[in-house]
Design a protein around this motif. Sequence first.
Motif, PDB file in Angstrom:
ATOM      1  N   GLU A 346       0.824  -1.204   0.000  1.00  0.00           N
ATOM      2  CA  GLU A 346       0.000   0.000   0.000  1.00  0.00           C
ATOM      3  C   GLU A 346       0.863   1.260   0.000  1.00  0.00           C
ATOM      4  OE1 GLU A 346      -4.087   1.177   2.214  1.00  0.00           O
ATOM      5  OE2 GLU A 346      -2.362   0.879   3.535  1.00  0.00           O
ATOM      6  N   SER A 347       1.961   1.249   0.749  1.00  0.00           N
ATOM      7  CA  SER A 347       2.843   2.418   0.780  1.00  0.00           C
ATOM      8  C   SER A 347       3.493   2.661  -0.578  1.00  0.00           C
ATOM      9  CB  SER A 347       3.916   2.237   1.854  1.00  0.00           C
ATOM     10  OG  SER A 347       4.754   1.138   1.544  1.00  0.00           O
ATOM     11  N   HIS A 350       0.871   4.341  -2.714  1.00  0.00           N
ATOM     12  CA  HIS A 350       0.715   5.742  -2.333  1.00  0.00           C
ATOM     13  C   HIS A 350       1.888   6.585  -2.822  1.00  0.00           C
ATOM     14  CE1 HIS A 350      -2.223   4.704   1.189  1.00  0.00           C
ATOM     15  NE2 HIS A 350      -2.701   4.421   0.000  1.00  0.00           N
ATOM     16  N   LEU A 353       1.196   7.329  -6.378  1.00  0.00           N
ATOM     17  CA  LEU A 353       0.112   8.301  -6.539  1.00  0.00           C
ATOM     18  C   LEU A 353       0.585   9.718  -6.204  1.00  0.00           C
ATOM     19  CD1 LEU A 353      -2.942   6.341  -5.043  1.00  0.00           C
ATOM     20  CD2 LEU A 353      -2.304   6.636  -7.444  1.00  0.00           C
ATOM     21  N   ARG A 354       1.504   9.847  -5.263  1.00  0.00           N
ATOM     22  CA  ARG A 354       1.992  11.189  -4.903  1.00  0.00           C
ATOM     23  C   ARG A 354       2.775  11.833  -6.040  1.00  0.00           C
ATOM     24  NH1 ARG A 354       2.815   8.735   0.251  1.00  0.00           N
ATOM     25  NH2 ARG A 354       5.012   8.318  -0.231  1.00  0.00           N
ATOM     26  N   MET A 364      -2.864  13.514  -2.308  1.00  0.00           N
ATOM     27  CA  MET A 364      -1.979  12.549  -1.641  1.00  0.00           C
ATOM     28  C   MET A 364      -0.748  13.236  -1.066  1.00  0.00           C
ATOM     29  SD  MET A 364      -3.493   9.607  -1.804  1.00  0.00           S
ATOM     30  CE  MET A 364      -2.145   8.535  -1.331  1.00  0.00           C
ATOM     31  N   ARG A 365      -0.194  14.196  -1.787  1.00  0.00           N
ATOM     32  CA  ARG A 365       0.969  14.922  -1.264  1.00  0.00           C
ATOM     33  C   ARG A 365       0.598  15.778  -0.069  1.00  0.00           C
ATOM     34  NH1 ARG A 365       1.808  15.437  -6.882  1.00  0.00           N
ATOM     35  NH2 ARG A 365       0.816  17.493  -6.879  1.00  0.00           N
ATOM     36  N   HIS A 368       0.256  13.517   2.915  1.00  0.00           N
ATOM     37  CA  HIS A 368       1.562  12.986   3.322  1.00  0.00           C
ATOM     38  C   HIS A 368       2.416  14.052   4.012  1.00  0.00           C
ATOM     39  CE1 HIS A 368       5.079  10.372   3.167  1.00  0.00           C
ATOM     40  NE2 HIS A 368       5.776  11.372   2.661  1.00  0.00           N
ATOM     41  N   CYS A 396      -9.421  12.606  -2.146  1.00  0.00           N
ATOM     42  CA  CYS A 396      -8.966  11.209  -2.116  1.00  0.00           C
ATOM     43  C   CYS A 396     -10.144  10.241  -2.061  1.00  0.00           C
ATOM     44  CB  CYS A 396      -8.052  10.985  -0.916  1.00  0.00           C
ATOM     45  SG  CYS A 396      -6.383  11.613  -1.132  1.00  0.00           S
ATOM     46  N   TYR A 400      -9.622   8.083  -5.236  1.00  0.00           N
ATOM     47  CA  TYR A 400      -8.641   7.047  -4.897  1.00  0.00           C
ATOM     48  C   TYR A 400      -8.966   5.712  -5.569  1.00  0.00           C
ATOM     49  CZ  TYR A 400      -5.712   3.957  -2.065  1.00  0.00           C
ATOM     50  OH  TYR A 400      -4.790   3.026  -1.657  1.00  0.00           O
ATOM     51  N   PHE A 404      -6.693   2.674  -7.918  1.00  0.00           N
ATOM     52  CA  PHE A 404      -6.265   1.532  -7.124  1.00  0.00           C
ATOM     53  C   PHE A 404      -5.865   0.381  -8.048  1.00  0.00           C
ATOM     54  CE2 PHE A 404      -6.780  -2.242  -4.500  1.00  0.00           C
ATOM     55  CZ  PHE A 404      -6.186  -1.841  -3.313  1.00  0.00           C
TER      56      PHE A 404
END
Length: 608
Positions: A346-347, A350, A353-354, A364-365, A368, A396, A400, A404
Motif C-alpha cells: 500500500e505504501s 501511495h 500516486l503522490r 496525496m501529497r 503525506h 482522495c 482514490y 487503485f
Amino acid sequence: MVLTQYTYVFAIGTFFALLDAYNNGANDVANAWATSVSSRSVSYRQAMVLGTVFEMLGAITVGARTAETIKNGIIPNSAFGGNASVQMLAFTCALAAASSWVMWCTRHSAHVSSTYSLISAVAGVGVATVGASKVQWGWNKGKGLGAIFAGLGMAPIISAGFAATIFMLIKVVVHMRKRPVRWAVYTSPLFFLIAGTICTLSIVYKGSPKLGLSKKPAWYIAAVTLGVGGGLFLLSAIFFVPFLHAKTVKKDYTVKWWMIFMGPLLFKRPAPADANLAKVPNYAVVQEDQDERLSIRSPDSVMDYDANKIETGDEPVTTPTEKDEKKLAVAEATQPTYKERMADAESKLHAKLRKKRGPLGWAMRTLHNNPIGAGQIYELHNLRILAKRIPAMIVCGALYGLHFDIHAAQSGIAGTPEGARMQRVYAHAEKFPNEVEHTYSFIQIITACTASFAHGANDIGNSVGPWAVIYSAWHTGSASAASAPVPIWQLVVLSATISIGLITYGYNIMKVMGNKITYHSPSRGCSMEMGAAITVLVFSQFSLPVSTSMCITGATVGVGLCNGTLKAVNFQRVGLLLLSWIATIPIAGTLGGVIMGLFLNAPHFAPK
C-alpha cells in the motif's frame, strides 16, 4: 396530510436509504464488475462508466417489481393498524441496521449480501413491531420470507448451472477446435443475440409499471424481443466480425477502433507485410514487474530465482557454505508478516500516486506532508493542519478508487499462504490463446453490461422499497399508502447513489473477489456474467429479491469447476463467503429488531 412532526424520522430514513444504496454499489455492484476487471476486459474506469449507465437503466425500467416485495411482502400494511408513524420508524430502523452492518463489512473487505441484510433487518423489525405471528414467514404467493430465503440456496446453484453450460458451449465450439481463433470470431454474434434478448425481454415482459409494457399482447413482446436481439446479431455480424477478423486472424496492428464502421470492407483490406508481428494483450492474471518479484519473496522463491540465474548463465555456480546457510536461516526468521507485506504494498502505491499530476496527486501529497501533530485534535496547530487535510481527504475519497491497482491486490502476496494458494489455483486452470481471449474481451463488455442491468433491476428494491414506504407514510399520513407504486424519481436518486458507491469505494470489495476464487479470463468471465445475469433476471421476473453477489459467486465456482478438478477453485474463499452470508441473517435481523424495540417502547412512539 404531511406528518410534519415526524419530518426528522423521514430525514433519518432518507439518510439511511442513501447509505444503503451507497453500500450496495460499493459491495454488490463492485462484485458484479470484479469479473470484468479481473479478466482485464475493461479497466476500472471503464467499468465505472458502463456500470453507472446500465445500473440506472435496469433500476428505472425494471426495478420497481422487487421493491414491491420488500415494501409489502414481509410485513403486511394491515399489521400497522393505520399507524403511519410506527410504519415510518420500522423501515427506518431496518435501513439503519442493514446499512450499518454492510458498511462495517465493506470497510473490512468482508463481502456480504446487501439484499439479505435488508430482508433480515425488515424481518427483525417486523417481529419487534407487530410480533412474529404477523411477519410473512411462509411463501405468501412468492413474496414471503420463505420464497425469498429459498433463493439463498437456489440462486448460486442455478447461476453455476447457467454459467457452466455457457462456458462448456464455448469450450466445445471454440477452445477444443484446431483453429479456435476463427471459431471465436465467427460465433461472437451469438452472444450479442443472447445479451440483447435477455435485456429486452426483462424490460418488455413485466417491466416497470410506469412504462405500461406489461399490458402488451404476447406477439408484441415476442416481436420486440426477437427484433432487438436479432438486430444486434446482424449488426455484430456485419461490423464486429470483420473488425475482429482483422485484429485477431490477420493480426493487422494498423486497424483502429473507428474502422469497425467499415464493416465487410475490412475483409478486403490488405494487411501489412509485418502483420504477424502484431500482438494482442496478455490476459494472464499474474503480471508482476521485476521490482515486485524481487522486493517480496519467500526463501523458496529466492532459491528458485537464484537457481534460474545459474541455469541461464547469469550467475556463476557456487557451493553453499555454512555462512550462506546461516544467512538464509536468518532471512527465514525475519520474514515480514502478511500485514506488513500488505502495508508495504500500500505504501508503494501511495508513493506512486503522490508523483501523479492532477487533483489526486495534490491530495496525496497534502496528506503525506501534513500529518496530525502532537496533542489533541482541538489543538490550534492541529486545527490548522486539519483545515488543509479535509479538502484533500474529500478529493482522495472521490478519486482514490479510480487509481487503485486491483490486479496487484488480487494476485496475492508472494511468500504468504494466500500467494501460494492462488498459484495452485491458477496452475490447475487451463490457459487458452490470447487471440481467443481477446475476442471474448469484447463480448464480455456486453455481458458485463447485461449483468449490471440485471443488478439494477433486482437490487434497487433493497433501498427504494423501504424508502418508498417512509416517504409515502410521511407525505400522506396513511400507512396504507405504502402499497402505491414507487415513484420514478426515487429510483433515479438511489440508482445514482449506487453508482457513486461503486466509483468511490467499490475497489475495497473488488480487490478480494474475482481472481481470489478461481482463474479468470475473458471467455470465462463472460460465461460467469451471463449466467449470473440470467439467474437474477429470472428471479426478478417473479418479484423475488435475490443476491447478485451470490449469483456471480455461484457462476464463478461453476466455471471454475469446468476445469475438471476441484483444485481450480479456492474453496477456502468460497467457505468464508458462505459463512458471511449465513451470519448476515441473524446479525442483521437481531440488530434491526433491537433498534426498533428500543425506539418503539420510547414514550413518543408508544402505540395506542
